[in-house]
Design an enzyme around this catalytic site. Structure first.
Site, PDB file in Angstrom:
ATOM      1  CB  CYS A  29      -0.909   0.009   1.227  1.00  0.00           C
ATOM      2  SG  CYS A  29       0.008   0.065   2.789  1.00  0.00           S
ATOM      3  CB  CYS A  32       4.041  -0.636   2.370  1.00  0.00           C
ATOM      4  SG  CYS A  32       2.929  -1.680   3.332  1.00  0.00           S
ATOM      5  CG  ASP A 429       2.992 -23.806  -2.650  1.00  0.00           C
ATOM      6  OD1 ASP A 429       3.621 -24.846  -2.376  1.00  0.00           O
ATOM      7  OD2 ASP A 429       3.249 -22.705  -2.140  1.00  0.00           O
TER       8      ASP A 429
END
Length: 699
Positions: A29, A32, A429
């Site tokens: 974001c 960040c 995964d």
């Protein structure tokens, strides 16, 4: 005796200027982005730090090397890795910029020619009309030559190969409309159709650019893997150590890797003991203890102590390069997927040519008027030009991409929607995709939690970071004489007594004075939406397979929790690629969801693939879509939206076919001039776009 390299035979100079590109997958974001830029800009010697949030990369200009930059970001909770600038520098979007420029030129020319045309339509005198026709020609011809070049070049290439593609009738329509207009201007005719040729070119360029935008996002995963290589290594010589380019290392060279750094080449440990983070390569959730004789692979991270290694594979022979080659081969196979519009084009081009030729011959035979026959042929070519067909898929792709983006998923491939709609099996995964790692610490009292947090904050080990994260909000105890022992744990003095956090017989243990050791049980928690995704798969009758490089126990537990019967543990990257290849040969169209470097090959080999935003750069690059949030339920939503998008695409083809069924007979009957044909073509394009926007508004 250890053979040391001669430092005089190496290139030891550092890059100039000292600009580093760091991959920071944890940026999600604007907050960040601001934190990363402020953290790096505050470091001594840093001149500039600029974040690209879309690529999750930061470009830093500094007087130091990359190590303090990575360490500073780690202190803020961001995992960072240095990227190879030479590889990334080749990733320029010159084609996209060129298309935008051509769109601008075509639009500018069309608007000016339209202004002149209004004067002609308003009943201008013959001399004024002739002047305006030549002014239109002066504006339109250079603009058409420049803006239409992508179509002309593609058509010429196809004709040289003795085949036709969709650009052949497009080019023919543009050239004939322009040529007829020049002829009309030369003979002082009443009409010219420069505006029709320009509007045709503009709409086609817009469709071409929309298609390019989605294709552009699919940056080569093989290039991303190569960029992930460590660009420099610390070479041990007889006189000390020297930093050299990794590309200059040879088999047998002795190198040193410090804690927190990645192994530059495949090697064998000759000295030291340390924990290795192998999740980048194998997906293993727990670190591996490396001792003399242990084989290590390029890309693995040394965690707890320095290691001295002997290179066993360098250059193109490293495991990272081999994986990059495998991914490149898989990408090439996937890119051969034939898009729906391309399949339609195989029928479209010869049909249009046949209709135009029939119109010309019919009118010429019936009237003997070559001029009228040519006008009919030009009108037929323009009215059947594939603007609507060319927008049918890109318009839906943009509308669906916008809808999915609002929900938290970014589509990167132009054919991702078509391939998602075709999915008949799912492969998942485990570590980092279905699950997130955590530690069970509820049994710790306040005193134990306080000491555990203080010890954990003294180490960068993955388990220590997990402890610190789990105890976030706890007040840490005051410790002295903190000491980290490689492969064993952390000790310190608390209230004049020794405390310890580290390896024990049953896992990670916390030792406090006069108390039995407390086991910190590692556990994996399901990502939000994991159950919803499995429920969607069951409802859609899609078989699910769980693959993991982790041990059998954790994989079995997660599979049982979610009700997945088909699961495989301890799988290598090649095992995953082989399974995807086997499924493809069996006719299955598999959706692969994964997040690690060990998944990159499988992501590229799958029929279609998705990775979370927290995934490694190479995994995100190999995938067709990126899950921006943490909710896996969005994968099921994407499958539903893809099926709706395919229906919209087919509806758009139906609209285009209906338009042609009505307008082509009118053109062949001589009721449509080239200008009327251009207006009809534009109207059909607008209808296709409006139908596509219904998908964006759908809920």
């Amino acid at each position: 005796m250890t053979a040391f390299a001669d430092p005089h035979q190496r290139t030891t100079g550092a890059p100039d200027p000292r600009t580093f590109i760091l991959s920071v997958p944890g940026m999600r974001c604007a907050g960040c982005m601001g934190t990363v830029e402020r953290t790096l800009s505050a470091l001594p010697g840093v001149a500039a730090a600029r974040v690209n949030l879309g690529d999750k990369q930061v470009r830093v200009t500094t007087l130091t090397d990359a190590a303090p930059l990575i360490a500073a970001l780690a202190d803020e909770g961001f995992d960072a890795r240095e990227m190879d600038q030479d590889v990334l520098a080749s990733d320029k979007d010159t084609e996209g910029r060129a298309l935008l420029t051509r769109i601008g030129v075509a639009a500018f020319a069309m608007m000016n020619v339209m202004i002149l045309s209004v004067a002609v339509w308003s009943g201008a005198e013959e001399a004024t009309r002739a002047l305006f026709h030549w002014l239109s020609a002066a504006i339109a011809l250079p603009a058409l030559a420049y803006s239409g070049r992508p179509f002309f070049a593609s058509a010429l290439t196809a004709l040289r190969a003795m085949r036709v593609n969709m650009d052949v009738p497009i080019s023919l329509a543009i050239l004939l409309a322009a040529g007829m207009s020049v002829h009309e201007a030369w003979v002082h005719g009443p009409d010219a159709w420069f505006d029709a040729a320009l509007s045709l070119t503009l709409f086609l360029l817009i469709g071409r650019y929309l298609d390019h935008r989605t294709r552009r996002a699919a940056r080569s995963a093989a290039a991303a893997l190569t960029a992930l290589e460590v660009p420099r290594a610390t070479l041990v010589t007889e006189t000390g150590t020297v930093v050299v380019p990794t590309a200059t290392l040879a088999i047998g060279d002795i190198i040193r890797v410090l804690p927190g750094a990645r192994v530059p080449v495949d090697a064998e440990v000759v000295e030291g003991r340390a924990d290795l983070d192998r999740s980048l390569i194998t997906g293993e959730s727990l670190p591996l203890s490396a001792t003399p004789g242990t084989a290590v692979a390029a890309g693995e991270t040394v965690l707890t102590a320095p290691l001295t290694l002997r290179a066993t594979a360098v250059g193109e022979d490293t495991s990272l390069r081999r994986m990059a080659r495998a991914v490149s081969v898989a990408e090439g196979a996937r890119n051969r997927h034939v898009a729906l519009a391309d399949r339609a084009a195989r029928i479209y081009a010869p049909l249009v040519h046949g209709l135009a030729a029939a119109g010309f011959l019919g009118w010429f035979i019936a009237t003997g008027d070559a001029h009228k026959a040519l006008l009919v042929a030009v009108a037929t070519l323009i009215i059947t030009c594939p603007c609507a067909l060319g927008l049918a898929v890109p318009a839906v792709s943009v509308a669906a991409s916008s809808r999915l983006f609002r929900g938290g998923m970014l589509l990167k491939s132009s054919t991702a929607l078509e391939r998602l709609a075709e999915v008949d099996a799912i492969v998942l995964d485990k570590t980092g995709t279905l699950t997130t790692g955590s530690l069970h610490l509820d049994h710790l009292d306040d005193e134990a939690a306080s000491v555990a947090l203080a010890l954990a904050q003294s180490s960068d080990h993955p388990v220590a970071r997990a402890v610190a994260l789990a105890l976030d909000g706890t007040q840490p105890a005051t410790l002295t004489d903190v000491c980290e022992i490689a492969g064993d744990g952390i000790t310190a003095i608390w209230n004049d007594r020794t405390v310890r956090l580290g390896r024990g017989p049953t896992g990670t243990e916390l030792g406090l004075p006069d108390r039995p050791a407390m086991t910190l049980t590692p556990e994996e928690t399901l990502r939000p939406g994991a159950r919803a995704l499995i429920d969607h798969a069951r409802a859609a009758h899609l078989p699910v397979t769980l693959l993991s490089g982790d041990r059998a126990g954790p994989v079995r537990r997660i599979a049982a929790d979610l009700g997945i019967d088909d699961w495989r543990a301890e799988t290598t990257p090649q095992d995953k690629m082989d399974l995807l290849a086997d499924r493809a040969r069996a006719g299955q169209r598999v959706l692969m969801v994964g997040d690690g470097l060990n998944d990159a090959g499988a992501l590229a080999a799958a029929h279609v693939s998705i990775s979370p935003a927290s995934a490694l750069d190479a995994a995100r690059a190999a995938s067709d879509a990126v899950l921006l949030g943490g909710d896996l339920a969005m994968v099921g939503v994407a499958l539903s939206v893809a099926r709706q998008a395919r229906r919209r695409m087919l509806e758009n083809f139906g609209l285009a076919a209906t338009y042609n069924a009505i307008s082509v007979p009118l053109a062949l009957a001589g009721f449509a001039t080239p200008l009327m044909a251009a207006i009809a073509m534009s109207t059909s394009s607008i209808l296709v776009v409006l139908n596509a926007l219904r998908l964006r508004a759908a809920r």
